[in-house]
Design an enzyme around this catalytic site. Structure first.
Site, mmCIF file in Angstrom:
data_model
loop_
_atom_site.group_PDB
_atom_site.id
_atom_site.type_symbol
_atom_site.label_atom_id
_atom_site.label_comp_id
_atom_site.label_asym_id
_atom_site.label_seq_id
_atom_site.Cartn_x
_atom_site.Cartn_y
_atom_site.Cartn_z
ATOM 1 N N HIS A 39 -33.527 13.265 -26.899
ATOM 2 C CA HIS A 39 -34.215 13.715 -25.684
ATOM 3 C C HIS A 39 -33.368 13.412 -24.445
ATOM 4 O O HIS A 39 -33.151 14.296 -23.599
ATOM 5 C CB HIS A 39 -35.570 13.007 -25.588
ATOM 6 N N GLU A 40 -32.886 12.189 -24.337
ATOM 7 C CA GLU A 40 -32.092 11.820 -23.162
ATOM 8 C C GLU A 40 -30.747 12.532 -23.164
ATOM 9 O O GLU A 40 -30.216 12.871 -22.094
ATOM 10 C CB GLU A 40 -31.922 10.308 -23.085
ATOM 11 N N HIS A 81 -31.167 15.716 -21.304
ATOM 12 C CA HIS A 81 -31.045 15.553 -19.851
ATOM 13 C C HIS A 81 -29.572 15.453 -19.452
ATOM 14 O O HIS A 81 -29.124 16.086 -18.484
ATOM 15 C CB HIS A 81 -31.776 14.287 -19.402
ATOM 16 N N GLU A 127 -36.411 18.920 -17.714
ATOM 17 C CA GLU A 127 -37.134 18.552 -18.933
ATOM 18 C C GLU A 127 -36.999 19.620 -20.005
ATOM 19 O O GLU A 127 -37.045 19.321 -21.199
ATOM 20 C CB GLU A 127 -38.605 18.297 -18.608
#
Length: 511
Positions: free
Chosen positions: A276-277, A280, A306
């Protein structure tokens, strides 16, 4: 990626009008100050000793005050007026538009308030950490109340005739009206609630072989996180992985750092957080190098940001083709013997009784978001007091998810967000909706079978390149709906997300 050798002070070309060059020289200084503040924030969350909080608050406050002074100065106003009269092309005009928006939005906010708010945020984050560790909401409540009051004061300074919550929302989502977001929320509730109810009634059992294998040491999980970051082509010379209380990403196209956290009883939690990170970070790293310090070299909004993390987490790392290629690596690190199908099912379990948002599944996740948005707004608008937050939280958890936390640490203290700002949670759902729409557009462009094959083979560069071409490289050139249309051919719609989850979870749960 190679370390850049370009002169970043010469990115505004000589053919630009003199008025435009003067404006961009002023703005790049502001941008660089903000970038430096970001490094100090990262340090506070990752490496700074706890005793440094008071000094760090002063440092950040001084930087924010200086930035605010430069952004709202008469010199900036004059430079904007001159640049707007210079007959600019589309890209340069977009830079001026974005700088003008920030200048106009902040010029009526007192510098003393900016400094006080920044210092209090730094203080609040340390108080939140302590309160969560001690399961003591009363310890955090005074800091939360002060922060709420300061944020309302700032919003009223920006737009005294508009609702404070709406003004706060526009900090992170400047171009997607709150009314449109509320329509999307209603569409999602109408589609997700009956789907979750059907899944709850299903006999399907997607037990995780990774959880059943027993606790996993932090070093083991760090190794797995490193392995997936290597697969994702996360560049060592422009990024790093660390641990923090709440996973986050900080940086720019030259230095995009990510953090994760480890749960011994569930190694997939750290795995999905890391991916997920990375999503980003992929956005930051995909921004054009030669636009560093300009709006055209910055990310557009919280929702678009996001969308990148949700794309890589859900549309790549939670797919069956991904696990057909990666399960051996996971087994090697975790000492398990899972099949690709078992791993795929494990990362896609639906468990409405889960208490923690960042550990929630793809479907119930959005009920966690809606719950937070409702409390967030009620708190800002004065419909509930700070002291009422734990009770209201528990009531809404029971209403939406049928579960009530035993502790505030598992309830209203679980997220870091309220130690810094309000009206931010919407971005997570906007991102999931946009990620599905971008995934559909990518598959139409590259071919459904080819995308699955690339994921299966671990050849993920073409996916990142597609996102860079259609999203990252534009920076803030387009407002949100224009960017979405540029990338996908149509405005933002919840249709693709609902179709995606219906198909995916219908197959997983034999619907």
């Amino acid at each position: 990626m190679a370390v850049p050798t370009a002169d970043l002070d010469s990115t505004v070309t000589d053919d630009a009008p003199e008025a435009y060059r003067g404006l961009m020289e002023q703005y790049r200084r502001i941008s660089h100050l903000e970038s430096g503040s970001g490094v100090l924030y990262w340090d506070q969350q990752v490496t700074m000793p706890e005793g440094g909080t008071a000094a760090r608050g002063k440092q950040l406050a001084a930087l924010s005050a200086t930035t605010h002074e430069k952004l709202t100065s008469d010199a900036m106003a004059d430079a904007l007026d001159a640049a707007e009269d210079a007959g600019l092309g589309d890209e340069r005009a977009a830079n001026v538009r974005e700088i003008r928006r920030r200048h106009e939005r902040n010029r009526s906010v007192p510098e003393s308030l900016v400094e006080e708010l920044t210092e209090h945020r730094s203080h609040s984050q340390q108080v939140w950490k302590e309160a969560k560790a001690d399961d003591d909401f009363a310890h955090f409540a005074p800091a939360l109340e002060t922060l709420r009051d300061l944020q309302v004061e700032r919003a009223e300074a920006i737009a005294p005739d508009r609702p404070a919550y709406e003004v706060m929302y526009e900090d992170g989502e400047p171009y997607l009206p709150l009314e449109r977001l509320e329509e999307i929320f209603e569409e999602l509730k109408a589609g997700l609630v009956p789907l979750i109810e059907e899944i709850e009634a299903s006999d399907a059992d997607l037990a995780s072989p990774f959880v059943a294998a027993g606790p996993s040491a932090d070093d083991t999980q760090r190794g797995l996180s490193g392995a997936v970051l290597d697969l994702l082509n996360y560049p060592e010379d422009r990024g790093r992985l660390d641990v923090s209380a709440h996973p986050f990403t900080s940086g720019n196209q030259f230095d995009a750092r990510i953090t994760t956290r480890f749960k011994p009883e569930d190694p997939m939690d750290a795995f999905t957080a890391t991916v997920h990170e990375f999503g980003h970070a992929s956005y930051e790293l995909g921004l054009p190098d030669d636009r560093f310090g300009e709006p055209l070299g910055a990310s557009l909004s919280s929702g678009v940001h996001e969308s990148q993390s949700r794309f890589w987490e859900n549309h790549v790392a939670r797919t069956e083709p991904f696990w057909e290629g990666f399960v051996g690596e996971a087994n090697d690190h975790l000492g398990t013997d899972a099949t690709a199908r078992e791993a795929y099912e494990a990362v896609n379990q639906i468990y409405p009784d889960n208490l923690i948002r960042v550990e929630a599944d793809e479907l119930t996740y959005h009920l966690h978001i809606i719950l937070r948005c409702e409390i967030d707004r009620a708190l800002v608008e004065g419909d509930i007091s700070v002291e009422e937050v734990p009770a209201v939280w528990n009531e809404k958890m029971d209403q939406y998810l049928g579960v009530t936390p035993d502790t505030d640490a598992e309830g209203c203290l679980q997220d870091i967000h309220w130690s810094g700002r309000f009206a931010t949670f919407q971005g997570y759902t906007i991102g999931s909706v946009l990620a599905a729409q971008l995934d559909r557009a990518m598959r139409e462009a590259l071919g459904e079978d080819r995308v699955d094959a690339l994921i299966h083979e671990g050849d993920l560069g073409p996916l990142w390149e597609w996102m860079t071409e259609h999203v990252h490289r534009h920076g803030r050139r387009y407002p949100t709906d224009e960017l979405v249309e540029e990338a996908t051919g149509e405005p933002l719609s919840a249709e693709y997300f609902l179709e995606y989850v219906e198909e995916k979870f219908g197959e997983l749960y034999d619907r």
